[in-house]
Design an enzyme around this catalytic site. Sequence first.
Site, PDB file in Angstrom:
ATOM      1  N   LYS A 126       0.835  -1.208   0.000  1.00  0.00           N
ATOM      2  CA  LYS A 126       0.000   0.000   0.000  1.00  0.00           C
ATOM      3  C   LYS A 126       0.869   1.257   0.000  1.00  0.00           C
ATOM      4  CE  LYS A 126       0.756   1.064   4.501  1.00  0.00           C
ATOM      5  NZ  LYS A 126       1.080   2.345   5.152  1.00  0.00           N
ATOM      6  N   THR A 138      -3.392   5.758   3.848  1.00  0.00           N
ATOM      7  CA  THR A 138      -2.065   6.097   3.352  1.00  0.00           C
ATOM      8  C   THR A 138      -2.120   6.827   2.018  1.00  0.00           C
ATOM      9  OG1 THR A 138      -1.275   4.075   4.423  1.00  0.00           O
ATOM     10  CG2 THR A 138       0.244   5.165   2.940  1.00  0.00           C
TER      11      THR A 138
END
Length: 330
Positions: free
Chosen positions: A190, A247
């Site tokens: 990610k 994120t």
Amino acid sequence: MNSKVTVWGNGTWGTALAQSLARSGHEVCLWCFVEEEARAINANGYNPSYLQDFQLSPLVHAAHALQEAAEFSDYWLFVTPTQFLRATLEKLVPFYTSHVEIANAAKGVEISSLKLISQLMEEFFPGAAYTALSGPSHAEEVIRNLPMALVSASRNRESATLWQKLLNRETFRVYTNPDVTGVEVGGAVKNVVAIASGLLHSLEIGDNATAAMVTRGLSEITRLGVALGGRPQTFSGLAGIGDLMVTAYSRHSRNFRLGEMIGRGMTLNEAAAALGQVAEGAYTVKAVKKLSEKFSVEMPISSAVHEVLYGRLDLKDALQNLLTRDPKPE
């Protein structure tokens, strides 16, 4: 239960986790790579390098000596940057005993070996009880005691539950999961997609494009995770889409900001220096590229990030390549 816990690494996330554990009444030894930082924390209760505005609990004690930190407790929580973890583990082997429970909250893949952190731990501590901690959890919010949730993943149910009990409280909710591989892949990759999100944001081409890219990025994460042995459903949970969302869209995200700065003209080295901290995705993308080739997993977004970061392709050309790929079923 009130216990003693050693946190290996006093960066933003290590510092926030130490403070969170102390809020639950646990005594914490916060290991610092830099001796002066340990002295400063013990002298005035503030981390001089990270989250400097927050006074730490008296239950948090800092140490620089490996032996002191290792012998402080049988609960070792690692928050050491992945590419520096091997050097730390090598030095800790003489202090490890079978009574030690190991958890890791850092994210990444070792470039040299292509090993996940669980595999690194097994290399140095064969048979050790190991738990991976991951999920949407910016240190800047955890230190402020804002609500969040993460996953405690272990192949040993007792270990997953142990760390759940150690960490769980009203504003720090912990769920268990048996899929260590999936949780670790989700947490690592990610960061690469977050860099891609920052790169797109720098071009100011709209929310639609970013949402499409992040969604397709999740598909890449899932494909690689399943190829490595993870469960597909893990990537729809906290360690997958949850961690990716926070994120890829938050100003707290170092990886997002790294991508944004590079997209606006900085070199990778300049952007990393401006951040002043490790943006793990810049390292992880090297390992991801090798893993995708090794396991024949199609990862065009991750590949494009790699080419842009390491100067092989202009950002606008990389975007054009992605937009003009042959259409296919979702």
